[in-house]
Design an enzyme around this catalytic site. Structure first.
Site, PDB file in Angstrom:
ATOM      1  N   GLY A  94      31.722  46.742  35.573  1.00 14.07           N
ATOM      2  CA  GLY A  94      31.226  47.977  34.970  1.00 14.07           C
ATOM      3  C   GLY A  94      30.046  47.785  34.035  1.00 14.07           C
ATOM      4  O   GLY A  94      29.917  48.524  33.052  1.00 14.07           O
ATOM      5  N   SER A  95      29.153  46.818  34.351  1.00 10.43           N
ATOM      6  CA  SER A  95      28.020  46.597  33.436  1.00 10.43           C
ATOM      7  C   SER A  95      27.078  47.801  33.410  1.00 10.43           C
ATOM      8  O   SER A  95      26.533  48.138  32.348  1.00 10.43           O
ATOM      9  CB  SER A  95      27.262  45.318  33.807  1.00 10.43           C
ATOM     10  N   ALA A  98      28.705  50.442  31.217  1.00  7.15           N
ATOM     11  CA  ALA A  98      28.693  50.024  29.806  1.00  7.15           C
ATOM     12  C   ALA A  98      27.283  50.150  29.239  1.00  7.15           C
ATOM     13  O   ALA A  98      27.102  50.556  28.080  1.00  7.15           O
ATOM     14  CB  ALA A  98      29.206  48.591  29.680  1.00  7.15           C
ATOM     15  N   ASP A 135      34.558  53.948  35.498  1.00 10.31           N
ATOM     16  CA  ASP A 135      33.918  52.861  34.748  1.00 10.31           C
ATOM     17  C   ASP A 135      33.483  53.338  33.356  1.00 10.31           C
ATOM     18  O   ASP A 135      33.870  52.732  32.346  1.00 10.31           O
ATOM     19  CB  ASP A 135      32.713  52.287  35.514  1.00 10.31           C
TER      20      ASP A 135
HETATM   21  C1  MEV Z   1      33.867  50.755  40.976  1.00 10.14           C
HETATM   22  O1  MEV Z   1      34.139  50.054  39.754  1.00 10.14           O
HETATM   23  C2  MEV Z   1      35.074  51.519  41.404  1.00 10.14           C
HETATM   24  C3  MEV Z   1      34.913  52.344  42.676  1.00 10.14           C
HETATM   25  O2  MEV Z   1      36.160  53.027  42.867  1.00 10.14           O
HETATM   26  C4  MEV Z   1      33.782  53.329  42.574  1.00 10.14           C
HETATM   27  C5  MEV Z   1      34.054  54.433  41.560  1.00 10.14           C
HETATM   28  O3  MEV Z   1      35.190  54.754  41.262  1.00 10.14           O
HETATM   29  O4  MEV Z   1      33.061  55.042  41.110  1.00 10.14           O
HETATM   30  C6  MEV Z   1      34.680  51.460  43.883  1.00 10.14           C
END
Ligand code: MEV
Length: 308
Positions: A94-95, A98, A135
């Site tokens: 999640g950079s 963030a 995220d």
């Molecule tokens: C990305 O960290 C997670 C996914 O489910 C995409 C999202 O939820 O936006 C793959």
């Protein structure tokens, strides 16, 4: 003028991909942060990466500059920005989210969590077209959360019933979130029932995981992770190195382990352990096969009853 904002990365424990289609998901904040410093200037951007980190292919992820432009709008050209990217980029931590949250915090608006989330989702959509918002939500709340997006977004901080030690690692090369999310969308259009029921099971695994975390039943959390991992593997989201690392983590004493985040050819994985000793053993076993990881710990919170 100097203003700073900071926000943590995240790791998804349950519900990646299914969360895009309305299933429940669980995310944990990381101890690794992104820090953004804004000064009066002329649109210069200085990005400092974590030691040994590189951005594998700037075309596959939104370059930090694009995210900053979207977050800062017209102010971008009148500011110099320094980004300390303490969260490894392009790994599933999640950079991008963030960075979006830290930049909005440096700007000082919006203040309320739901409004900040809505702005951060808009900024993150530069990185991939259809973000669920999990995220930035994990980054904003800075606590373990249950997240669900149906007609509206629901974010619920989780009370953890027993301390949990989570090994977080990366294996193989992450190819970026957007193409993987698009591929799942295509398969869903071709086989809506099959993918729909698999997504429902991923959501049910998330809710079993929430129950296990709340009650301190980490064995249940581990079992739910194994089921989720099987389905995500069936979607073709688990790279060879991640699959091997998940097996290594479980053999070394993790109660459950799975890929985490977008997945694809490689990327993040998580392993849940009941003790710090078990977690350290898992980190060592992963290291022996060339996979770098570290331990995040989440303390048990007193129940409402015992807090009184
Ligand atoms: C990305 O960290 C997670 C996914 O489910 C995409 C999202 O939820 O936006 C793959």
């Amino acid at each position: 003028m100097k203003r700073t904002g900071e926000a943590p990365g995240k790791v998804i424990l349950f519900g990646e991909h299914a969360v895009v289609y309305g299933a429940a998901a669980v995310a944990l904040p990381l101890s690794k942060h992104v820090k953004v410093t804004l000064r009066d200037g002329s649109g210069q951007v200085d990005v400092r990466l974590p030691r040994r980190a590189t951005i594998p292919d700037a075309h596959r992820a939104a370059a930090p500059v694009e995210l900053l432009r979207r977050a800062l709008g017209a102010a971008f050209d009148a500011l110099d920005v320094r980004v300390d990217l303490g969260v490894p980029p392009m790994a599933g931590f999640g950079s991008s989210a963030a960075l979006a949250v830290a930049t909005l915090r440096a700007l000082g608006t919006p203040k309320s969590k739901p409004k900040l989330l809505a702005r951060a989702i808009d900024v993150e959509s530069v990185a991939h077209g259809r973000p669920s918002g999990i995220d930035p939500a994990a980054s904003i709340w800075g606590a373990p959360i249950r997240f669900q997006r149906t007609d509206r977004i629901r974010v619920k901080p989780l009370r953890i019933g027993a301390p949990v030690y989570v090994v977080v690692a990366t294996a193989g090369v992450h190819g970026g979130t957007a193409p993987v999310v698009a591929r799942i969308g295509e398969t869903r259009r071709a086989a809506p029932q099959l993918i729909g029921s698999a997504m429902d099971t991923l959501g049910a695994a998330a809710d079993a995981g929430v129950k296990g975390l709340r009650t301190g039943d980490l064995e249940l959390v581990g079992r739910a992770m194994k089921i989720a991992q099987g389905i995500l593997d069936g979607f073709g989201l688990v790279g060879l190195e991640v699959r091997a690392a998940v097996q290594t983590a479980e053999a070394a004493g993790a109660l459950g382990a799975k890929m985490s985040g977008a997945g694809g050819t490689g990327g993040a994985l998580v392993a849940v352990c009941a003790t710090p000793t078990a977690a350290r053993r898992v980190v060592r076993a992963l290291k022996d096969r060339g996979v770098d990881g570290w331990v995040e710990s989440y303390a048990a919170l007193p129940t409402e009853r015992s807090a009184r």
